[in-house]
Design an enzyme around this catalytic site. Structure first.
Site, PDB file in Angstrom:
ATOM      1  NE  ARG A 231       9.364 -53.062 -23.422  1.00 22.76           N
ATOM      2  CZ  ARG A 231       9.554 -52.093 -23.275  1.00 22.76           C
ATOM      3  NH1 ARG A 231      10.394 -51.381 -23.186  1.00 22.76           N
ATOM      4  NH2 ARG A 231       8.495 -51.454 -22.713  1.00 22.76           N
ATOM      5  CG  HIS A 279      14.257 -50.332 -19.395  1.00 23.63           C
ATOM      6  ND1 HIS A 279      13.863 -51.523 -19.845  1.00 23.63           N
ATOM      7  CD2 HIS A 279      13.754 -49.129 -19.928  1.00 23.63           C
ATOM      8  CE1 HIS A 279      12.741 -51.166 -20.214  1.00 23.63           C
ATOM      9  NE2 HIS A 279      12.274 -49.249 -20.544  1.00 23.63           N
TER      10      HIS A 279
HETATM   11  P1  NDP Z   1       5.836 -47.308 -32.520  1.00 26.88           P
HETATM   12  O1  NDP Z   1       5.046 -48.347 -32.335  1.00 26.88           O
HETATM   13  O2  NDP Z   1       5.726 -46.213 -33.054  1.00 26.88           O
HETATM   14  O3  NDP Z   1       6.829 -48.138 -33.148  1.00 26.88           O
HETATM   15  C1  NDP Z   1       7.059 -49.665 -33.909  1.00 26.88           C
HETATM   16  C2  NDP Z   1       8.065 -49.595 -34.942  1.00 26.88           C
HETATM   17  O4  NDP Z   1       8.645 -51.177 -35.028  1.00 26.88           O
HETATM   18  C3  NDP Z   1       7.841 -49.790 -36.291  1.00 26.88           C
HETATM   19  O5  NDP Z   1       8.100 -49.052 -37.244  1.00 26.88           O
HETATM   20  C4  NDP Z   1       6.956 -51.012 -36.401  1.00 26.88           C
HETATM   21  O6  NDP Z   1       6.939 -50.978 -37.854  1.00 26.88           O
HETATM   22  C5  NDP Z   1       7.672 -52.044 -36.080  1.00 26.88           C
HETATM   23  N1  NDP Z   1       7.527 -52.789 -36.352  1.00 26.88           N
HETATM   24  C6  NDP Z   1       6.185 -53.770 -35.433  1.00 26.88           C
HETATM   25  N2  NDP Z   1       6.704 -54.546 -35.412  1.00 26.88           N
HETATM   26  C7  NDP Z   1       7.175 -55.164 -36.226  1.00 26.88           C
HETATM   27  C8  NDP Z   1       7.482 -56.273 -37.324  1.00 26.88           C
HETATM   28  N3  NDP Z   1       7.306 -57.889 -37.027  1.00 26.88           N
HETATM   29  N4  NDP Z   1       8.349 -56.866 -37.918  1.00 26.88           N
HETATM   30  C9  NDP Z   1       9.197 -55.200 -38.393  1.00 26.88           C
HETATM   31  N5  NDP Z   1       8.778 -54.294 -38.047  1.00 26.88           N
HETATM   32  C10 NDP Z   1       8.503 -54.393 -36.987  1.00 26.88           C
HETATM   33  O7  NDP Z   1       7.375 -48.010 -31.030  1.00 26.88           O
HETATM   34  P2  NDP Z   1       8.078 -46.492 -30.719  1.00 26.88           P
HETATM   35  O8  NDP Z   1       8.797 -46.268 -32.127  1.00 26.88           O
HETATM   36  O9  NDP Z   1       7.959 -45.828 -29.959  1.00 26.88           O
HETATM   37  O10 NDP Z   1       8.865 -47.577 -29.424  1.00 26.88           O
HETATM   38  C11 NDP Z   1       9.343 -48.598 -29.996  1.00 26.88           C
HETATM   39  C12 NDP Z   1       9.886 -49.501 -28.414  1.00 26.88           C
HETATM   40  O11 NDP Z   1      10.677 -48.929 -28.022  1.00 26.88           O
HETATM   41  C13 NDP Z   1       8.388 -49.380 -27.784  1.00 26.88           C
HETATM   42  O12 NDP Z   1       7.732 -50.476 -27.957  1.00 26.88           O
HETATM   43  C14 NDP Z   1       9.630 -49.613 -26.601  1.00 26.88           C
HETATM   44  O13 NDP Z   1       9.662 -51.894 -26.221  1.00 26.88           O
HETATM   45  C15 NDP Z   1      10.886 -49.623 -26.988  1.00 26.88           C
HETATM   46  N6  NDP Z   1      10.611 -48.641 -25.900  1.00 26.88           N
HETATM   47  C16 NDP Z   1      12.228 -48.415 -25.090  1.00 26.88           C
HETATM   48  C17 NDP Z   1      12.293 -47.934 -23.901  1.00 26.88           C
HETATM   49  C18 NDP Z   1      13.771 -47.819 -22.930  1.00 26.88           C
HETATM   50  O14 NDP Z   1      14.300 -46.881 -22.231  1.00 26.88           O
HETATM   51  N7  NDP Z   1      14.793 -48.298 -23.862  1.00 26.88           N
HETATM   52  C19 NDP Z   1      12.282 -46.054 -24.038  1.00 26.88           C
HETATM   53  C20 NDP Z   1      10.944 -46.500 -24.733  1.00 26.88           C
HETATM   54  C21 NDP Z   1      10.137 -47.197 -26.003  1.00 26.88           C
HETATM   55  P3  NDP Z   1       5.554 -50.333 -39.325  1.00 26.88           P
HETATM   56  O15 NDP Z   1       5.866 -49.380 -38.898  1.00 26.88           O
HETATM   57  O16 NDP Z   1       5.689 -50.905 -40.159  1.00 26.88           O
HETATM   58  O17 NDP Z   1       4.222 -50.559 -37.893  1.00 26.88           O
HETATM   59  C1  OXD Z   2       8.773 -47.608 -22.460  1.00 25.79           C
HETATM   60  C2  OXD Z   2      10.230 -47.904 -21.451  1.00 25.79           C
HETATM   61  O1  OXD Z   2       8.418 -47.680 -22.871  1.00 25.79           O
HETATM   62  O2  OXD Z   2      10.343 -46.991 -21.516  1.00 25.79           O
HETATM   63  O3  OXD Z   2       8.265 -46.101 -22.396  1.00 25.79           O
HETATM   64  O4  OXD Z   2      11.237 -48.843 -21.910  1.00 25.79           O
END
Ligand code: NDP
Ligand code: OXD
Length: 316
Positions: A231, A279
């Site tokens: 993000r 995006h």
């Molecule tokens: P998940 O919720 O499965 O994973 C999030 C990861 O981030 C986990 O490993 C978590 O750690 C880690 N995390 C969260 N907060 C912290 C912190 N404060 N410090 C360290 N690590 C942290 O999410 P997804 O993998 O499914 O998706 C990730 C992000 O990708 C989404 O939230 C979205 O913003 C973005 N996205 C972007 C897209 C695009 O088209 N550009 C499409 C889809 C998603 P832990 O394992 O310890 O909980």
């Molecule tokens: C999602 C994205 O969160 O598209 O799915 O960013």
């Protein structure tokens, strides 16, 4: 709360084409009422109802304050951290192999683009210059993924299979899986110091907002490059511009931004070695998303737990 036998579906698709979302839900609703907010007016949710939302005007949660559940039309739920959405309403997000594979494709492309020096060759081509450069093997390149969740883990696995030396940074300590794992603030320095290509796949939460700035870039290995697919809000954009302009970062592939669309006057557009996409790293396929949400609605109607339920107090 009484268990409803049949839920009606309110779609609040924000900037996305409402007609397309109405069609994909209607095709699967099996007689459940489907309406689009705000197009169909504030009466949309003849109770009991669920709301399927993407970056919608938060007013929907004031005019329709009692959904049985809220479904994100994507993987992220930061757009649902809004006043009006009550804390005890269950929220679920998309966790789907189709979306995951799209992210794996994009991140693999972005890392290879940076690793194989493609923006330099593209520039050479525009000048009709033939200038081979030394190419390091993937096995000698250390990739660091911030956020090893559903998406980060899958990307890490594929990059490791290509031979990259991959590690990930997470919040909660865990066993290493296909990649080395660094957990928590205390491990961040060691994680950054080893990282030559940094991939950001963190969600936007109060803890991650503005986390990636000058201090993070300064601690990366020499010649580091950056991929942002998590993000935009997690990055301090002025400091990213500065790190790229000064050469602290040697290149970047950027898909997400604090303000989207990226304003035409952003300096990021014109920085050499920077590739920008709007995006699109892992678009949501409306057919796949609607299938998944309908299965979740059926679970709700049967009184079962939701798939992909999110802890909104944790923020992801
Ligand atoms: P998940 O919720 O499965 O994973 C999030 C990861 O981030 C986990 O490993 C978590 O750690 C880690 N995390 C969260 N907060 C912290 C912190 N404060 N410090 C360290 N690590 C942290 O999410 P997804 O993998 O499914 O998706 C990730 C992000 O990708 C989404 O939230 C979205 O913003 C973005 N996205 C972007 C897209 C695009 O088209 N550009 C499409 C889809 C998603 P832990 O394992 O310890 O909980
Ligand atoms: C999602 C994205 O969160 O598209 O799915 O960013």
């Amino acid at each position: 709360m009484n268990r409803p036998s049949r839920l009606s579906i309110v779609i609040a698709p924000g900037p996305w084409d409402p007609g397309q979302w109405r069609d994909v839900f209607l095709a699967r609703a099996d007689g459940r009422p489907v309406s689009v907010w705000p197009d169909d007016g504030d009466e949309a949710g003849a109770a009991p109802y669920v709301i399927c939302a993407w970056k919608t005007d938060p007013r929907v949660f004031e005019v329709l304050p009692s959904p049985r559940a809220v479904f994100s039309l994507g993987a992220g739920v930061d757009h649902l951290q809004v006043p009006g959405l009550l804390r005890d309403v269950p929220v679920a997000r998309i966790v789907d192999p189709d979306l995951t594979m799209r992210m794996v494709e994009y991140v693999t492309f972005a890392v290879l683009h940076l690793h194989r020096q493609i923006s330099r060759y593209a520039q050479d081509q525009s000048l009709r210059v033939w200038a081979p450069r030394f190419q390091t093997a993937a096995s000698r390149v250390r990739v660091g993924i911030m956020g090893l969740g559903v998406l980060g883990e899958a990307c890490g696995r594929t990059l490791a299979q290509l031979g990259f030396d991959v590690a990930g940074w997470v919040r909660t300590p865990r066993e290493a899986t296909s990649v080395q794992v660094f957990a928590g603030q205390e491990a961040l320095g060691a994680f950054l110091a080893r990282t030559e290509i940094l991939v950001n796949l963190l969600p936007n939460t109060p803890q991650t907002r503005g986390l990636i700035g000058a201090d993070v870039f300064a601690r990366l290995a020499d010649g580091a490059r950056f991929v942002n697919v998590g993000r935009g809000e997690t990055v301090v954009e002025d400091e990213l511009v500065q790190a790229l302009a000064s050469g602290r970062l040697a290149g970047a592939v950027l898909d997400v931004f604090g303000t989207e669309p990226l304003p035409a006057d952003s300096p990021l557009w014109a920085l050499p070695g920077v590739l920008i996409t709007p995006h699109v790293a892992a678009d949501s396929d409306p057919d796949v998303i609607a299938d998944q949400i309908i299965r979740n609605i059926e679970r709700l109607e049967r009184g079962e737990a939701l798939a992909g339920r999110v802890d909104m107090t944790r923020g992801y």
